[in-house]
Design a protein around this motif. Structure first.
Motif, mmCIF file in Angstrom:
data_model
loop_
_atom_site.group_PDB
_atom_site.id
_atom_site.type_symbol
_atom_site.label_atom_id
_atom_site.label_comp_id
_atom_site.label_asym_id
_atom_site.label_seq_id
_atom_site.Cartn_x
_atom_site.Cartn_y
_atom_site.Cartn_z
ATOM 1 N N GLU A 143 0.784 -1.237 0.000
ATOM 2 C CA GLU A 143 0.000 0.000 0.000
ATOM 3 C C GLU A 143 0.814 1.284 0.000
ATOM 4 O O GLU A 143 0.275 2.342 -0.348
ATOM 5 C CB GLU A 143 -0.952 0.003 1.207
ATOM 6 N N ILE B 270 2.597 4.742 -2.962
ATOM 7 C CA ILE B 270 1.584 4.778 -4.012
ATOM 8 C C ILE B 270 0.711 6.005 -3.756
ATOM 9 O O ILE B 270 0.237 6.204 -2.638
ATOM 10 C CB ILE B 270 0.696 3.514 -3.999
ATOM 11 N N ASP C 188 -3.838 5.832 -2.703
ATOM 12 C CA ASP C 188 -4.247 4.423 -2.654
ATOM 13 C C ASP C 188 -5.558 4.290 -1.881
ATOM 14 O O ASP C 188 -5.693 4.814 -0.762
ATOM 15 C CB ASP C 188 -3.153 3.588 -1.984
ATOM 16 N N ALA D 96 2.063 7.656 1.184
ATOM 17 C CA ALA D 96 2.199 7.750 -0.266
ATOM 18 C C ALA D 96 3.633 8.005 -0.712
ATOM 19 O O ALA D 96 4.029 7.601 -1.814
ATOM 20 C CB ALA D 96 1.288 8.848 -0.796
#
Length: 287
Positions: free
Chosen positions: A247, A250, A253, A281
């Motif tokens: 996760e 990114i 997400d 992130a």
């Protein structure tokens, strides 16, 4: 004006009365806790999350549509917290509330049955599932010789934190007093054990990862590698610890946003701000 010694005696008498009151309150608390949740000290967490509040956070956990109906009881949660007294018990009241909110948010996402237009909103559906649906593997790391897989056993996600892999079931069972490698099903069959494994994961650092508890109470000190990976303290780092490999690093997400949504709701209910660094992130996951 009364003599000084008289005022001192009055003050001493007041202290004695207060001491008795504190003792009686503690005794009453212990008596209620023992009667309702089993023997042991009064839970610090119970002083922040009452049974009524717990029910309001998880409005649909006992719906017929939830496979975990009747499983995640308040009593089991409180009994589990008493095995880990530092959980929700370190720092000032804001810190304690924020840690509890972060834990409840993470387990809510891991077990949610909600969706964007769900009744009462998507963040009212935590604790709906007690084990992973249709796992794609048995989550056996055959290269791990310290915690070898037992033939025929699956180490897929179970319990509030969705404990996964043999290298987590083994040490969790050792710490909590059950054979996690031979009897991983216990995490989905015993609600007390389920909550205990979630709190074990939360409280236990596993190199190179710190514990979630350390991050939330200000005991996380980033290494050179952490700094280079932008692993800054906050709720986002908790997500990195829990499931960063899938996760983190990114942008936007949906899974990360779900965790944050639960966290925002619970912090609002508990009356604390969410703090900084909510997402991961721009954090590299742990290898």
């Amino acid at each position: 004006m009364a003599p000084y010694h008289s005022r001192s005696s009055a003050r001493d008498n007041l202290r004695s009365v207060l001491a008795v009151a504190v003792f009686l309150t503690a005794a009453a608390c212990a008596g209620v806790a023992e009667a309702r949740y089993g023997a042991g000290q009064c839970s610090t967490v119970a002083s922040i999350v009452s049974e009524e509040l717990y029910s309001s956070l998880f409005l649909h956990k006992d719906d017929a549509a939830c496979p975990a109906k009747g499983f995640y009881t308040y009593a089991s949660f409180i009994r589990a917290t008493r095995k880990f007294p530092k959980f929700g018990g370190a720092g000032d009241l804001v810190t304690r509330k924020r840690e509890i909110a972060a834990f409840l948010a993470q387990i809510s996402h891991e077990t949610t049955g909600g969706w964007a237009t769900a009744p009462d909103g998507p963040y009212s559906w935590g604790l709906c599932f007690k084990e992973e649906i249709s796992p794609q593997s048995s989550y056996c790391d055959a290269t791990n010789k310290e915690w070898p897989c037992y033939p025929g056993k699956s180490y897929h996600g179970r319990g509030p934190i969705q404990l996964s892999w043999n290298f987590n079931y083994g040490p969790a069972g050792q710490a909590l007093g059950f054979d996690g490698l031979r009897n991983p099903e216990l995490v989905a069959n015993c609600s007390d054990t389920a909550f205990q494994t979630a709190l074990w994961f939360w409280m236990t650092p596993r190199q190179p990862k710190p514990s979630c508890h350390q991050v939330m109470v200000g005991e996380y000190y980033p290494t050179t590698a952490d700094t280079a990976a932008n692993r800054t303290a906050g709720f986002g780092l908790i997500t990195n610890i829990v499931n960063g490999g899938l996760e983190c690093n990114i942008a936007n997400d949906a899974r990360v946003n779900s965790r944050i949504g639960f966290y925002r709701r619970y912090c609002q209910v508990l009356g604390v701000d969410v703090g900084s660094n909510l997402d991961c992130a721009h954090q590299l996951p742990y290898s």
